[in-house]
Design an enzyme around this catalytic site. Structure first.
Site, mmCIF file in Angstrom:
data_model
loop_
_atom_site.group_PDB
_atom_site.id
_atom_site.type_symbol
_atom_site.label_atom_id
_atom_site.label_comp_id
_atom_site.label_asym_id
_atom_site.label_seq_id
_atom_site.Cartn_x
_atom_site.Cartn_y
_atom_site.Cartn_z
ATOM 1 N N HIS A 1 -4.491 26.949 1.256
ATOM 2 C CA HIS A 1 -3.566 28.082 1.343
ATOM 3 C C HIS A 1 -2.220 27.756 0.692
ATOM 4 O O HIS A 1 -1.333 27.234 1.369
ATOM 5 C CB HIS A 1 -3.334 28.451 2.805
ATOM 6 C CG HIS A 1 -4.504 29.102 3.462
ATOM 7 N ND1 HIS A 1 -4.621 30.462 3.591
ATOM 8 C CD2 HIS A 1 -5.617 28.581 4.013
ATOM 9 C CE1 HIS A 1 -5.754 30.762 4.213
ATOM 10 N NE2 HIS A 1 -6.385 29.624 4.481
ATOM 11 N N CYS B 1 -8.965 31.417 0.317
ATOM 12 C CA CYS B 1 -9.788 31.258 1.513
ATOM 13 C C CYS B 1 -10.787 32.409 1.631
ATOM 14 O O CYS B 1 -11.723 32.480 0.858
ATOM 15 C CB CYS B 1 -8.882 31.136 2.743
ATOM 16 S SG CYS B 1 -9.727 30.456 4.179
ATOM 17 N N GLU C 1 0.093 29.761 0.039
ATOM 18 C CA GLU C 1 1.156 30.562 0.657
ATOM 19 C C GLU C 1 1.696 29.903 1.920
ATOM 20 O O GLU C 1 2.780 30.252 2.387
ATOM 21 C CB GLU C 1 0.652 31.987 0.956
ATOM 22 C CG GLU C 1 -0.194 32.163 2.214
ATOM 23 C CD GLU C 1 -1.662 31.752 2.047
ATOM 24 O OE1 GLU C 1 -1.977 30.999 1.109
ATOM 25 O OE2 GLU C 1 -2.492 32.178 2.873
#
Lengths: 229, 755
Positions: A203, A86, A205
């Site tokens: 994302h 990002c 994560e």
């Protein structure tokens, strides 16, 4: 292997990357402050999501001048693995470690939702645990994620297989088309020519625990681990 | 030394006091308290601290009635926000506050700084902010200013919240003519701390230095609290724009990280946000709470521009600033942390033994007041109250139109601005960051996991101004019940309430009556559920040219899940599950969304049976913990038919439902306390009946693979088509009525004079 997460002023998903790596994937992670000059011992450097320097001026435009970025560049030049998520992706583009640029979403508004992306190349350190055509559910949350590059550069990227992830339509996009931000060629993630630097808007994560809605992001981290062992 | 006005400052008299929003009596009290005429700076300071916004002078007496203590409450009244033990040595800190007038005058910055302000209140308690919610009330979509306000407010919340890295996980949005010229923006924040991390706002220790940290002080927001927040609107309201602060979420993010790091050192004695009335309120409140005095050296305050005078420095509401009292000798250690984060930090004063609040500037004393003069000595009013002669609605009487068929009514309701999907709003908010969001916006309540534990937190904000306009006592009770029920619908045990009470001008007896009835309703419901009210905020003067908003108590509830994995979603999940309705009373059409759209012949209104509401909530919690329910969804705007449709909208797998026994409009679209729709495996029915005893458990039908919503005999619809209507409605109405381009601002004064 050893992971290093860079913290810029305004980084927001730094703690989340650390949590995913350390608590969920049992990896060795440390954080470095952007003003540090040295990365220390690192196998993979992560530039996390957020609004570095408030994204004032232009996303990533100020962060690329942070003292740590010299080391990140050197590390990348020496073949070290760099992952930009990002805002991290935006910084990597601004730092010319990745081709292209990220501009305002076509809708002109921030978009936060579960996106669906397709794997386009598995012969990279970031995708070797995936198959071409695999479809991943990964959250996106950005206002400036529209990937753009000159036509000839896009053609090169495609030919060389540097487009690793591409958006595809899903049930939650409600007719908004396949790309939630208007990216050219629906590009969600690209690698550099050497395939050691990878930036993506989704994302991974935030997709490592079933409780939070998806575990599809694990494969990206696991690919990186696999490539270094 | 006696304080004096500075050369060139206006002469202080009762006329100037009035221009500052003080009454003649209040000015007299100030002169008596000081035994002299106040200086110009002192007058400014009194005017903000004695304003309704800061002093709660009209509400303070009544707020005492609320049950503020109870199981698990730590800290308590007098601190910036309440804290609630959630187990494992952790506490949840939460509060909701209004930013109504600033958001009407300057929607983007007004809403943005509303978010920023409440984050700092939570931060000041020593907690890391982990989630936000917002309750928004706009005028009707066909009002010329609404599109502009919606775009600005949503943009401000997104712009600030996303950049500061606190997820916006839930909220509510309503459109109604009652808010055409006074919108409501109520911002909620939840923080998490280890119990021993909680900070105090009580200054102590003579000689301890006072530290100013964060942004510089500028001229923005001067008199935000007194003239903007504590007076009703006039047509010239846009001229008040300079009283609105400007937010910088990037600095706020740095401030959060720096403060949390500084708190870890143990060198902070007390800390407070510089919110309304800025440096003045933070310093005087900390001193007064701690029973000490404080001295401020205004020359040391970091300024945004040269030439600010003491009056401006003390009254500035520049954002992203905190004031803290440090342990003597450890200030350098703290200053270093703030400088690491590129923030301004300076010692701007010290704690003194004498209980005075003093401000110095260029060697001159510009203010010297009793320390409690600005806080405890502020006036308290027992304002007269009386019921209005005719029921105040604030809402247009529903127009009786030709009744559509139930199938058409369902479509219209799903497309109604107050029912349809809020996705176009919440997809602009980051609700994922910090990695805790298990259930995000769009559900009955948001669910967060608590890292390092098995627990979860559920949160929801609700209001019901239509019901409150009809009956402020019952309406407030029903609002509490709804928020509590929503939290229970995800399987959580409701544990704490915070409230933001929005009303018109309290100097009018009928408004005061609405407010008192609201407090009584909130008290009764909180006691019945045995849930403490841990924090709150009152917003008066929500009216323009004598037209008050409908009474709008906004209630937020936080609940605890012992095992977050057992959370419940609102969508049907399994084919052939039974669909049940559990209710405390039959629904009615009065004050429903159907009523507003199509009118209604019956004027029968509902009542609230708090005992039965508790049975419903306790039943839900027990059933969820035993794993007996697969989905639970509260029946709200639009009634049972809309609730059933929403339960079919499962984004992973669209399901259908076959329903029998809902024949009349009132059964299909009626609202009122309380009905929940649950789905369950057929073998669990008997056990659920036992758990909910003595409440009625109706078997409505079953979940089907075929994606159709069939409610015999009137409705048979493709769920995907209903979903298209539900998702498309709000973008369509905002884009067509308000224009898809960013709105320029319509002239407020012209609009008001037209009305």
């Amino acid at each position: 292997m050893k992971w290093v997460v860079v913290r810029f002023p305004g980084s927001l998903d730094d703690d989340d990357v650390v949590y995913a790596l350390r608590e969920v994937l049992a990896q060795d992670v440390s954080i470095v402050w952007h003003r540090t000059e040295s990365l220390g011992a690192a196998d993979c450097v992560v530039l996390p999501g957020g609004f570095s320097y408030g994204d004032y001026l232009r996303c990533g435009a100020i962060a690329r001048f942070s003292p740590i970025m010299k080391s990140v560049k050197r590390f990348a030049t020496e073949g070290g693995l760099v992952l930009g998520i990002c805002n991290g992706f935006q910084i990597l583009c601004e730092a010319h470690l990745l081709p292209g640029a990220l501009t305002r979403n076509e809708s002109l508004s921030f978009v936060c939702e579960m996106a669906t992306v397709r794997v386009e190349n598995r012969q990279t350190p970031f995708t070797n645990q995936l198959e071409i055509g695999d479809v991943l559910r990964l959250p996106i949350k950005h206002g400036e994620g529209r990937y753009v590059a000159p036509e000839h550069e896009l053609r090169q990227l495609e030919e060389r297989g540097q487009v690793l992830l591409r958006y595809v339509a899903n049930d939650e996009s409600f007719g908004a088309g396949s790309s939630p931000n208007g990216s050219m060629h629906a590009i969600a993630g690209v690698a550099n020519e050497r395939f050691n630097v990878f930036g993506l808007m989704p994302h991974p994560e935030h997709a490592v625990e079933a409780l939070l809605g998806s575990t599809d992001g694990r494969k990206i981290f696991e690919s990186i681990t696999a490539s270094r062992t | 030394m006696t304080p004096a006005s500075l050369p060139g400052e206006p002469k202080v008299d009762v006329g100037l006091a009035r221009a500052h929003g003080l009454t003649e009596e209040e000015y007299g009290a100030i002169e008596q308290l000081l035994g002299r005429t106040p200086t110009f700076t002192e007058l400014g300071v009194f005017s903000v601290m004695w304003s309704e916004h800061c002093s709660y002078k009209s509400s303070r007496n009544h707020l005492k009635q609320l049950p503020m203590t109870g199981q698990g409450v730590v800290g308590g009244p007098g601190e910036n926000a309440g804290a609630l033990e959630i187990g494992d040595g952790l506490v949840a800190v939460f509060k909701i506050e209004s930013h109504n007038h600033p958001s009407f005058v300057e929607p983007y910055q007004g809403a943005a700084t509303g978010v920023g302000g409440i984050l700092r209140d939570i931060l000041a308690m020593g907690a890391r902010p982990i989630a936000s919610m917002d309750s928004l009330k706009f005028g009707a979509l066909d009002h010329p200013r609404t599109g502009y306000l919606v775009g600005g407010v949503i943009g401000g919340i997104a712009g600030y919240g996303n950049c500061v890295g606190v997820p916006t996980v839930a909220g509510e949005v309503m459109f109604d003519h009652g808010y055409d010229s006074n919108i409501l923006v109520n911002a909620f924040c939840l923080g998490l701390a280890r119990r021993e991390q909680l900070q105090s706002s009580r200054a102590r220790g003579v000689g301890n230095p006072v530290l100013y940290v964060g942004s510089t002080t500028g001229r923005d927001g001067i008199h935000g609290a007194s003239l903007l927040a504590s007076a009703q609107f006039e047509p010239s309201a846009t001229a008040m724009r300079p009283t609105v602060q400007v937010g910088d979420p990037f600095t706020e993010k740095l401030l959060i990280e720096a403060c949390l790091e500084a708190m870890e050192t143990g060198a902070i004695i007390a800390i407070q946000d510089m919110g309304a009335a800025g440096l003045t309120s933070s310093s005087s409140e900390m001193a007064s709470r701690g029973g000490v005095g404080i001295e401020l050296w205004l020359d040391k305050v970091p300024l945004r521009e040269a030439g600010l005078v003491p009056y401006e420095i003390l009254l500035s509401e520049s954002q992203e600033r905190m004031l803290l009292v440090a342990a003597k000798g450890r200030e350098e250690e703290l200053l270093r942390i703030f400088r690491k984060w590129d923030l301004n930090a300076a010692v701007v004063g010290c704690i003194i033994g004498e209980q005075r609040w003093r401000a110095w500037w260029r060697g001159q004393l510009v203010a010297d007041l009793p320390a409690d003069g600005l806080t405890e000595k502020a006036p308290v009013y027992d304002r007269p109250s009386s019921p209005p002669k005719k029921a105040m609605t604030g809402f247009r009487t529903p127009v009786k139109r030709a009744r559509p068929s139930p199938q058409v009514a369902l479509r219209s309701l799903l497309a109604s601005p107050n029912v349809s999907s809020r996705r176009m709003i919440f997809r602009q908010y980051d609700w994922i960051v910090r990695g805790n969001t298990v259930v995000g916006p769009g559900g009955d309540a948001a669910v967060l996991r608590v890292k390092g534990t098995s627990r979860g937190l559920a949160l929801k904000v609700d209001s019901n101004p239509r019901a409150c306009a009809r009956d402020p006592y019952l309406g407030t009770q029903a609002t509490v019940c709804e928020a509590v029920r929503n939290v229970a619908c995800v399987g959580a045990r409701p544990a704490g309430i915070t409230n933001c009470l929005n009303y018109g001008n309290p100097e009018r007896p009928e408004i005061m009556w609405q407010f008192i009835k609201g407090i009584e309703g909130l008290r009764a419901a909180a006691l019945a559920f045995n849930i403490p009210v841990v924090s709150g905020n009152v917003s008066f003067y929500n009216e323009t040219e004598g037209r008050p908003i409908p009474p709008t108590p906004t209630i937020a509830v936080v609940g605890i899940l012992d095992d977050v994995r057992k959370h419940i979603r609102h969508q049907f999940a399994q084919i052939d599950d039974l669909i049940l309705a559990v209710r405390t009373a039959p629904p009615v059409l009065a004050a429903s969304e159907y009523d507003c759209l199509f009118g209604n012949d019956s004027d029968e209104f509902w009542t609230v049976n708090l005992g039965r509401e508790c049975q419903l909530v306790n039943g839900l919690i027990e059933a969820a913990s035993l794993g007996l329910i697969r989905s639970a969804h509260d029946v709200a705007e639009g009634g049972t038919a809309v609730t059933l449709a929403e339960a079919c909208f499962n984004s992973r797998q669209i399901l259908g439902a076959e329903i029998v026994g809902l024949k009349s409009e009132v059964e299909l679209f009626g609202e009122g306390p309380s009905t929940i729709i649950i789905s369950t495996a057929p073998q669990c029915l008997a056990e659920l009946r036992r758990i909910f005893e003595p409440l009625e458990v109706l078997v409505l039908g079953r979940v089907t693979k075929n994606p159709r919503l069939r409610i015999a005999p009137h409705i048979d619809e493709d769920v995907r088509e209903l979903l298209r209507i539900y998702e498309g409605a709000l973008p369509l109405s905002l884009n067509s009525r308000a224009g898809s381009k960013p709105q320029s601002e319509p002239q407020l004064s012209e609009e008001l004079s037209r009305q």
